[in-house]
Design a protein around this motif. Structure first.
Motif, PDB file in Angstrom:
ATOM      1  N   ASN A  25      58.188  43.744  26.006  1.00  0.00           N
ATOM      2  CA  ASN A  25      57.526  45.048  26.011  1.00  0.00           C
ATOM      3  C   ASN A  25      56.089  44.959  25.514  1.00  0.00           C
ATOM      4  O   ASN A  25      55.171  45.507  26.126  1.00  0.00           O
ATOM      5  CB  ASN A  25      58.293  46.076  25.167  1.00  0.00           C
ATOM      6  N   ARG A  26      55.897  44.267  24.397  1.00  0.00           N
ATOM      7  CA  ARG A  26      54.549  44.147  23.840  1.00  0.00           C
ATOM      8  C   ARG A  26      53.646  43.330  24.764  1.00  0.00           C
ATOM      9  O   ARG A  26      52.481  43.660  24.954  1.00  0.00           O
ATOM     10  CB  ARG A  26      54.587  43.530  22.451  1.00  0.00           C
ATOM     11  N   SER A  27      54.185  42.262  25.335  1.00  0.00           N
ATOM     12  CA  SER A  27      53.391  41.445  26.265  1.00  0.00           C
ATOM     13  C   SER A  27      52.968  42.288  27.464  1.00  0.00           C
ATOM     14  O   SER A  27      51.808  42.245  27.897  1.00  0.00           O
ATOM     15  CB  SER A  27      54.188  40.220  26.729  1.00  0.00           C
ATOM     16  N   ARG A  28      53.881  43.087  28.011  1.00  0.00           N
ATOM     17  CA  ARG A  28      53.570  43.954  29.152  1.00  0.00           C
ATOM     18  C   ARG A  28      52.491  44.965  28.769  1.00  0.00           C
ATOM     19  O   ARG A  28      51.529  45.171  29.508  1.00  0.00           O
ATOM     20  CB  ARG A  28      54.835  44.672  29.634  1.00  0.00           C
ATOM     21  N   GLN A  29      52.650  45.599  27.582  1.00  0.00           N
ATOM     22  CA  GLN A  29      51.668  46.591  27.130  1.00  0.00           C
ATOM     23  C   GLN A  29      50.281  45.968  26.976  1.00  0.00           C
ATOM     24  O   GLN A  29      49.273  46.568  27.362  1.00  0.00           O
ATOM     25  CB  GLN A  29      52.094  47.193  25.789  1.00  0.00           C
ATOM     26  N   ILE A  30      50.228  44.777  26.434  1.00  0.00           N
ATOM     27  CA  ILE A  30      48.943  44.107  26.227  1.00  0.00           C
ATOM     28  C   ILE A  30      48.317  43.748  27.572  1.00  0.00           C
ATOM     29  O   ILE A  30      47.119  43.957  27.778  1.00  0.00           O
ATOM     30  CB  ILE A  30      49.114  42.877  25.309  1.00  0.00           C
ATOM     31  N   CYS A  31      49.116  43.230  28.497  1.00  0.00           N
ATOM     32  CA  CYS A  31      48.594  42.920  29.837  1.00  0.00           C
ATOM     33  C   CYS A  31      48.021  44.167  30.480  1.00  0.00           C
ATOM     34  O   CYS A  31      46.932  44.126  31.079  1.00  0.00           O
ATOM     35  CB  CYS A  31      49.682  42.307  30.721  1.00  0.00           C
ATOM     36  N   GLU A  32      48.716  45.298  30.359  1.00  0.00           N
ATOM     37  CA  GLU A  32      48.232  46.553  30.939  1.00  0.00           C
ATOM     38  C   GLU A  32      46.923  46.993  30.295  1.00  0.00           C
ATOM     39  O   GLU A  32      45.997  47.447  30.984  1.00  0.00           O
ATOM     40  CB  GLU A  32      49.300  47.642  30.811  1.00  0.00           C
ATOM     41  N   LYS A  33      46.821  46.856  28.968  1.00  0.00           N
ATOM     42  CA  LYS A  33      45.577  47.216  28.274  1.00  0.00           C
ATOM     43  C   LYS A  33      44.424  46.335  28.747  1.00  0.00           C
ATOM     44  O   LYS A  33      43.319  46.831  28.970  1.00  0.00           O
ATOM     45  CB  LYS A  33      45.737  47.055  26.753  1.00  0.00           C
ATOM     46  N   ILE A  34      44.677  45.055  28.885  1.00  0.00           N
ATOM     47  CA  ILE A  34      43.618  44.142  29.338  1.00  0.00           C
ATOM     48  C   ILE A  34      43.171  44.518  30.745  1.00  0.00           C
ATOM     49  O   ILE A  34      41.973  44.577  31.036  1.00  0.00           O
ATOM     50  CB  ILE A  34      44.088  42.670  29.289  1.00  0.00           C
ATOM     51  N   MET A  35      44.140  44.793  31.625  1.00  0.00           N
ATOM     52  CA  MET A  35      43.799  45.089  33.018  1.00  0.00           C
ATOM     53  C   MET A  35      43.040  46.408  33.174  1.00  0.00           C
ATOM     54  O   MET A  35      42.348  46.610  34.160  1.00  0.00           O
ATOM     55  CB  MET A  35      45.050  45.047  33.892  1.00  0.00           C
ATOM     56  N   LYS A  36      43.128  47.297  32.185  1.00  0.00           N
ATOM     57  CA  LYS A  36      42.358  48.542  32.202  1.00  0.00           C
ATOM     58  C   LYS A  36      40.969  48.363  31.581  1.00  0.00           C
ATOM     59  O   LYS A  36      40.110  49.222  31.721  1.00  0.00           O
ATOM     60  CB  LYS A  36      43.112  49.640  31.436  1.00  0.00           C
ATOM     61  N   ASN A  37      40.770  47.246  30.899  1.00  0.00           N
ATOM     62  CA  ASN A  37      39.519  46.971  30.205  1.00  0.00           C
ATOM     63  C   ASN A  37      38.384  46.750  31.217  1.00  0.00           C
ATOM     64  O   ASN A  37      38.553  46.019  32.193  1.00  0.00           O
ATOM     65  CB  ASN A  37      39.713  45.736  29.317  1.00  0.00           C
ATOM     66  N   ARG A  38      37.243  47.346  30.969  1.00  0.00           N
ATOM     67  CA  ARG A  38      36.097  47.235  31.878  1.00  0.00           C
ATOM     68  C   ARG A  38      35.675  45.777  32.077  1.00  0.00           C
ATOM     69  O   ARG A  38      35.353  45.363  33.196  1.00  0.00           O
ATOM     70  CB  ARG A  38      34.917  48.040  31.329  1.00  0.00           C
ATOM     71  N   MET A  39      35.681  44.981  31.030  1.00  0.00           N
ATOM     72  CA  MET A  39      35.256  43.584  31.147  1.00  0.00           C
ATOM     73  C   MET A  39      36.196  42.811  32.070  1.00  0.00           C
ATOM     74  O   MET A  39      35.758  41.969  32.846  1.00  0.00           O
ATOM     75  CB  MET A  39      35.178  42.923  29.768  1.00  0.00           C
ATOM     76  N   TYR A  40      37.477  43.109  31.995  1.00  0.00           N
ATOM     77  CA  TYR A  40      38.444  42.465  32.891  1.00  0.00           C
ATOM     78  C   TYR A  40      38.207  42.918  34.333  1.00  0.00           C
ATOM     79  O   TYR A  40      38.162  42.101  35.251  1.00  0.00           O
ATOM     80  CB  TYR A  40      39.881  42.790  32.466  1.00  0.00           C
ATOM     81  N   ARG A  41      38.067  44.223  34.531  1.00  0.00           N
ATOM     82  CA  ARG A  41      37.915  44.758  35.889  1.00  0.00           C
ATOM     83  C   ARG A  41      36.667  44.206  36.574  1.00  0.00           C
ATOM     84  O   ARG A  41      36.666  43.973  37.770  1.00  0.00           O
ATOM     85  CB  ARG A  41      37.885  46.291  35.865  1.00  0.00           C
ATOM     86  N   GLU A  42      35.599  43.991  35.807  1.00  0.00           N
ATOM     87  CA  GLU A  42      34.344  43.496  36.375  1.00  0.00           C
ATOM     88  C   GLU A  42      34.305  41.973  36.504  1.00  0.00           C
ATOM     89  O   GLU A  42      33.467  41.436  37.230  1.00  0.00           O
ATOM     90  CB  GLU A  42      33.168  43.978  35.532  1.00  0.00           C
ATOM     91  N   ALA A  43      35.183  41.280  35.820  1.00  0.00           N
ATOM     92  CA  ALA A  43      35.156  39.811  35.820  1.00  0.00           C
ATOM     93  C   ALA A  43      35.645  39.248  37.152  1.00  0.00           C
ATOM     94  O   ALA A  43      36.610  39.752  37.730  1.00  0.00           O
ATOM     95  CB  ALA A  43      36.024  39.276  34.687  1.00  0.00           C
ATOM     96  N   GLU A  44      34.984  38.217  37.610  1.00  0.00           N
ATOM     97  CA  GLU A  44      35.408  37.531  38.835  1.00  0.00           C
ATOM     98  C   GLU A  44      36.184  36.260  38.515  1.00  0.00           C
ATOM     99  O   GLU A  44      37.049  35.853  39.274  1.00  0.00           O
ATOM    100  CB  GLU A  44      34.193  37.210  39.697  1.00  0.00           C
ATOM    101  N   VAL A  45      35.827  35.630  37.399  1.00  0.00           N
ATOM    102  CA  VAL A  45      36.508  34.410  36.958  1.00  0.00           C
ATOM    103  C   VAL A  45      37.043  34.664  35.555  1.00  0.00           C
ATOM    104  O   VAL A  45      36.275  34.950  34.626  1.00  0.00           O
ATOM    105  CB  VAL A  45      35.551  33.197  36.950  1.00  0.00           C
TER     106      VAL A  45
END
Length: 176
Positions: A25-45
């Motif tokens: 559950n915590r791993s899933r929540q953290i992955c979701e938070k990262i994927m909503k993060n602007r730096m993640y969304r804008e990153a290509e690599v």
């Protein structure tokens, strides 16, 4: 203040006490938070890691990142350094140093990252990080300039950590 060794023992014990459901559950929540993060969304690599010893699992994030045609780099230990290699799927991995899944030696070196997701044993909200003591990430981060996000559980965020000159500070911490 507790020593690095004492903090490592305490945090690893707390991680080991997580049951499978809490871990997932915590791993899933953290992955979701990262994927909503602007730096993640804008990153290509994106450089990520494969978990060991109840570290936050980024497997969901890695799979979704590959689906979105972004480049994922994962580390392989080479001597006293970590080198990131591009992977196209989890089948590109094999057990390597410290029993961690690492890119096979048929993988190509990953391009320079836009974002690095960094594991740790403990963090401060200001970005200080305590690892396992091998210095792999500190050496790597001292040579590469990009946005860094520390990844962990809420209980791993402490008010203060004993740090040394060579300990690299992270830009952001994401926990659950």
């Amino acid at each position: 203040m507790k020593s690095k060794k004492e903090i490592r023992q305490e945090m690893i014990q707390k991680r080991n006490e997580l049951n499978n459901q809490e871990y997932e559950n915590r791993s899933r929540q953290i992955c979701e938070k990262i994927m909503k993060n602007r730096m993640y969304r804008e990153a290509e690599v994106i450089y990520a890691y494969m978990d060991i010893k109840q570290e936050v699992s980024l497997k969901k994030l890695i799979l979704e990142t590959l689906e979105h045609q972004k480049i994922i780099g994962l580390p392989r230990v080479e001597g006293k350094e970590i080198v990131f290699y591009q992977v196209a799927s989890l089948s590109d991995l094999e057990e390597g140093s410290f029993h961690v899944l690492e890119p096979k030696n048929t993988c190509i070196p990953a391009p320079e990252p836009s974002l690095i997701l960094v594991p740790g044993v403990a963090f401060t909200i200001e970005g200080k990080r305590l690892g396992y003591g091998g210095g792999f990430y500190d050496r790597f981060l001292s040579k590469h300039s990009c946005f860094t996000i520390g990844v962990g559980y809420e209980f791993q965020v402490l008010e203060e950590l004993p740090v040394e000159e060579h300990d690299m500070k992270l830009d952001e911490i994401i926990v659950a």
